[in-house]
Scaffold this motif. Structure first.
Motif, PDB file in Angstrom:
ATOM      1  N   VAL A 288       0.862  -1.178   0.000  1.00 40.29           N
ATOM      2  CA  VAL A 288       0.000   0.000   0.000  1.00 40.29           C
ATOM      3  C   VAL A 288       0.901   1.230   0.000  1.00 40.29           C
ATOM      4  O   VAL A 288       1.864   1.295   0.763  1.00 40.29           O
ATOM      5  CB  VAL A 288      -0.928   0.035   1.230  1.00 40.29           C
ATOM      6  N   VAL A 289       0.596   2.174  -0.872  1.00 40.10           N
ATOM      7  CA  VAL A 289       1.296   3.455  -0.886  1.00 40.10           C
ATOM      8  C   VAL A 289       0.337   4.481  -0.297  1.00 40.10           C
ATOM      9  O   VAL A 289      -0.708   4.772  -0.884  1.00 40.10           O
ATOM     10  CB  VAL A 289       1.723   3.859  -2.307  1.00 40.10           C
ATOM     11  N   ALA A 290       0.675   4.999   0.872  1.00 37.47           N
ATOM     12  CA  ALA A 290      -0.206   5.908   1.603  1.00 37.47           C
ATOM     13  C   ALA A 290       0.444   7.286   1.677  1.00 37.47           C
ATOM     14  O   ALA A 290       1.609   7.414   2.048  1.00 37.47           O
ATOM     15  CB  ALA A 290      -0.466   5.376   3.005  1.00 37.47           C
ATOM     16  N   SER A 291      -0.303   8.320   1.345  1.00 38.66           N
ATOM     17  CA  SER A 291       0.240   9.672   1.329  1.00 38.66           C
ATOM     18  C   SER A 291      -0.826  10.677   1.759  1.00 38.66           C
ATOM     19  O   SER A 291      -2.024  10.407   1.662  1.00 38.66           O
ATOM     20  CB  SER A 291       0.737  10.030  -0.073  1.00 38.66           C
ATOM     21  N   LEU A 292      -0.361  11.817   2.217  1.00 40.20           N
ATOM     22  CA  LEU A 292      -1.297  12.892   2.518  1.00 40.20           C
ATOM     23  C   LEU A 292      -1.991  13.354   1.252  1.00 40.20           C
ATOM     24  O   LEU A 292      -3.210  13.545   1.235  1.00 40.20           O
ATOM     25  CB  LEU A 292      -0.566  14.069   3.175  1.00 40.20           C
ATOM     26  N   VAL A 293      -1.211  13.544   0.180  1.00 44.48           N
ATOM     27  CA  VAL A 293      -1.787  13.997  -1.084  1.00 44.48           C
ATOM     28  C   VAL A 293      -1.248  13.147  -2.227  1.00 44.48           C
ATOM     29  O   VAL A 293      -0.093  12.712  -2.214  1.00 44.48           O
ATOM     30  CB  VAL A 293      -1.503  15.497  -1.352  1.00 44.48           C
ATOM     31  N   ASP A 294      -2.094  12.926  -3.215  1.00 42.12           N
ATOM     32  CA  ASP A 294      -1.744  12.166  -4.414  1.00 42.12           C
ATOM     33  C   ASP A 294      -2.042  13.059  -5.609  1.00 42.12           C
ATOM     34  O   ASP A 294      -3.202  13.370  -5.890  1.00 42.12           O
ATOM     35  CB  ASP A 294      -2.577  10.881  -4.485  1.00 42.12           C
ATOM     36  N   VAL A 295      -0.975  13.500  -6.299  1.00 38.89           N
ATOM     37  CA  VAL A 295      -1.152  14.420  -7.430  1.00 38.89           C
ATOM     38  C   VAL A 295      -0.636  13.786  -8.716  1.00 38.89           C
ATOM     39  O   VAL A 295      -0.202  14.484  -9.636  1.00 38.89           O
ATOM     40  CB  VAL A 295      -0.461  15.779  -7.162  1.00 38.89           C
ATOM     41  N   ARG A 296      -0.714  12.453  -8.800  1.00 43.89           N
ATOM     42  CA  ARG A 296      -0.351  11.793 -10.054  1.00 43.89           C
ATOM     43  C   ARG A 296      -1.317  12.200 -11.162  1.00 43.89           C
ATOM     44  O   ARG A 296      -2.515  12.373 -10.921  1.00 43.89           O
ATOM     45  CB  ARG A 296      -0.385  10.273  -9.873  1.00 43.89           C
ATOM     46  N   ASN A 297      -0.773  12.305 -12.369  1.00 44.04           N
ATOM     47  CA  ASN A 297      -1.659  12.590 -13.496  1.00 44.04           C
ATOM     48  C   ASN A 297      -2.304  11.296 -13.992  1.00 44.04           C
ATOM     49  O   ASN A 297      -2.012  10.200 -13.496  1.00 44.04           O
ATOM     50  CB  ASN A 297      -0.911  13.327 -14.612  1.00 44.04           C
TER      51      ASN A 297
ATOM     52  N   PHE B 226      -2.992   2.412  -3.853  1.00 41.65           N
ATOM     53  CA  PHE B 226      -2.694   3.781  -3.432  1.00 41.65           C
ATOM     54  C   PHE B 226      -3.854   4.341  -2.618  1.00 41.65           C
ATOM     55  O   PHE B 226      -5.011   4.253  -3.030  1.00 41.65           O
ATOM     56  CB  PHE B 226      -2.451   4.683  -4.645  1.00 41.65           C
ATOM     57  N   VAL B 227      -3.541   4.921  -1.452  1.00 40.65           N
ATOM     58  CA  VAL B 227      -4.538   5.627  -0.657  1.00 40.65           C
ATOM     59  C   VAL B 227      -3.957   6.977  -0.244  1.00 40.65           C
ATOM     60  O   VAL B 227      -2.743   7.115  -0.068  1.00 40.65           O
ATOM     61  CB  VAL B 227      -4.967   4.838   0.599  1.00 40.65           C
ATOM     62  N   SER B 228      -4.817   7.967  -0.099  1.00 39.76           N
ATOM     63  CA  SER B 228      -4.385   9.303   0.315  1.00 39.76           C
ATOM     64  C   SER B 228      -5.560  10.037   0.927  1.00 39.76           C
ATOM     65  O   SER B 228      -6.721   9.644   0.760  1.00 39.76           O
ATOM     66  CB  SER B 228      -3.827  10.096  -0.875  1.00 39.76           C
ATOM     67  N   LEU B 229      -5.237  11.120   1.632  1.00 43.31           N
ATOM     68  CA  LEU B 229      -6.305  11.939   2.192  1.00 43.31           C
ATOM     69  C   LEU B 229      -6.959  12.798   1.127  1.00 43.31           C
ATOM     70  O   LEU B 229      -8.169  13.047   1.175  1.00 43.31           O
ATOM     71  CB  LEU B 229      -5.767  12.827   3.317  1.00 43.31           C
ATOM     72  N   ALA B 230      -6.171  13.284   0.178  1.00 46.54           N
ATOM     73  CA  ALA B 230      -6.710  14.141  -0.878  1.00 46.54           C
ATOM     74  C   ALA B 230      -5.996  13.844  -2.184  1.00 46.54           C
ATOM     75  O   ALA B 230      -4.811  13.505  -2.200  1.00 46.54           O
ATOM     76  CB  ALA B 230      -6.559  15.614  -0.508  1.00 46.54           C
ATOM     77  N   GLN B 231      -6.733  13.967  -3.271  1.00 47.53           N
ATOM     78  CA  GLN B 231      -6.185  13.767  -4.601  1.00 47.53           C
ATOM     79  C   GLN B 231      -6.375  15.050  -5.400  1.00 47.53           C
ATOM     80  O   GLN B 231      -7.357  15.778  -5.211  1.00 47.53           O
ATOM     81  CB  GLN B 231      -6.877  12.609  -5.325  1.00 47.53           C
TER      82      GLN B 231
END
Length: 418
Positions: free
Chosen positions: A178-187, A207-212
């Motif tokens: 699992v890739v966990a991040s505060l923000v995920d800005v992948r295109n 992938f999980v994040s708080l905001a994308q």
């Protein structure tokens, strides 16, 4: 945003913009666009809840980490190991591990070590400092093929995460990451390619994040930012500087002070007791009527975060952040997140590149903030010019050393406990 009045200076001047897609809270509540004069990547996302570039309430930092941990827990993977990415996500990863009651927490490190102490290594292409190594006290910490949760503050392409997965898969096959991040800005391209890369590595990567969201980078941004004049750093205060003081915090010789060499589930109870012990000792050196800024030394973020939280519980007005290897662009503008900066020599013996601290705590002119810089034994043995630099800026500086066990000592302790 419908008006430029509240847009970041980086947006107004260079067209660099962050846009929210989904998640709670809003992407723009978690990060603001910043700049760095770096030919690899000229922007950075400055987090308000990470405690790196911006001094944050420690309770907000911990809450964000626990919220991310709950997002991971919703996947129902059971017992996991957690890996935090240096240098920005070492405390975030530890907070996620706490929330998950992870079997083992480890963070990557850029501190030099003999080859026999390095379990794995990989590269981060866009970072100012690119080499990551894993230095667990023993390879046995990775012996169980549990799912691994990789924690970072930001996922921009996913390339670093997949480089980490590839390095780990060569040593021990695991079915789930699992890739966990505060923000995920992948295109969209990066998101689409993730499944193919996972299949190539013969594993599942979620992938999980708080905001994308998205980062809009105009053409020519790197050239425009690199053409800027160097920022003005180390602006002195009008007040006479105080002399930095030093103290050593009590710490058990067998309890890891962080996750550089591995932090096990069974370490947690004694760590909690040690935090209380150390915070009570630190409390006696501080004036409770004045603000306290707890500053971690680069990767040493989790312990100062927890000390700041404990001081807050005892009524202190506290903030938390840490120094960094990364040179960012400082510009004093109310709508830009990097308004002030300091640079100083690296503390670790043998390191030659400069280090930095940003923003600090801008208290009213009549208030002297108490700044506690927490360092480990290796940093304490080196160049501590940082204390004089920050004192010249008007802080009352205390350099606090914590002496936790190194990898060899931890290996011996854990070997006896088996």
């Amino acid at each position: 945003m419908t008006s430029t009045d509240h847009e970041s200076w980086a947006t107004q001047t260079f067209g660099l913009r962050v846009r929210h897609r989904s998640g709670t809270p809003l992407l723009t509540e978690l990060v603001a666009p910043g700049l760095r004069r770096n030919p690899r990547r000229a922007h950075l996302l400055v987090s308000s809840v990470l405690g790196k570039h911006i001094a944050a309430d420690p309770r907000d930092v911990i809450a964000a980490g626990h919220q991310l941990g709950r997002a991971v827990a919703s996947l129902g993977l059971g017992d996991v190991d957690v890996l935090g990415m240096a240098e920005t996500a070492t405390s975030l990863g530890h907070c996620v591990a706490d929330n998950l009651d992870a079997a083992m927490y480890l963070h990557t490190t850029r501190r030099h070590a003999p080859p026999n102490m390095i379990y794995a290594e990989f590269q981060e292409g866009h970072s100012h400092a690119t080499d990551h190594t894993l230095q667990p006290s023993s390879a046995d910490l990775f012996a169980q093929p549990r799912p691994i949760v990789l924690v970072d503050d930001e996922i921009s392409t996913g390339n670093t995460a997949f480089a980490t997965v590839a390095a780990l898969q060569q040593l021990q096959h695991r079915a789930h990451y699992v890739v966990a991040s505060l923000v995920d800005v992948r295109n969209d391209t990066h998101r689409h390619d993730a499944a193919a890369v996972s299949n190539k590595l013969r594993t599942s990567v979620h992938f999980v994040s708080l905001a994308q969201g998205d980062v809009d980078q105009p053409a020519g941004l790197i050239d425009a930012v690199c053409a800027l004049n160097p920022p003005v750093l180390n602006t002195p205060s009008d007040r006479p500087p105080s002399t930095p003081s030093r103290l050593t915090l009590p710490w058990p010789a067998h309890v890891p002070e962080g996750g550089r060499h591995g932090f096990l589930r069974q370490d947690r109870p004694e760590f909690e007791e040690a935090v209380l012990w150390a915070s009570e000792h630190l409390h006696s050196y501080l004036d409770p009527s004045r603000p306290v800024l707890l500053v971690g030394h680069e990767e040493l973020m989790y312990l100062p975060l927890r000390l700041a939280d404990q001081l807050a519980r005892h009524g202190f007005n506290t903030r938390f952040q840490s120094t960094t290897r990364s040179p960012a662009y400082v510009h004093n503008h109310p709508e830009y997140p990097l308004g002030t900066g300091w640079t100083f020599p690296a503390s670790e013996p043998g390191e030659t590149s400069a280090r930095f601290l940003y923003n600090g705590w801008q208290a009213p002119p009549h208030v002297r903030v108490q700044l506690v810089l927490l360092v480990d034994r290796i940093a304490a043995s080196g160049d501590l010019t940082v204390g004089e630099v920050l004192a010249a800026s008007g802080y009352d500086v205390i350099i606090a050393e914590v002496d936790g066990p190194d990898a060899t000592t931890l290996a011996e302790i854990r070997g006896r406990q088996q």
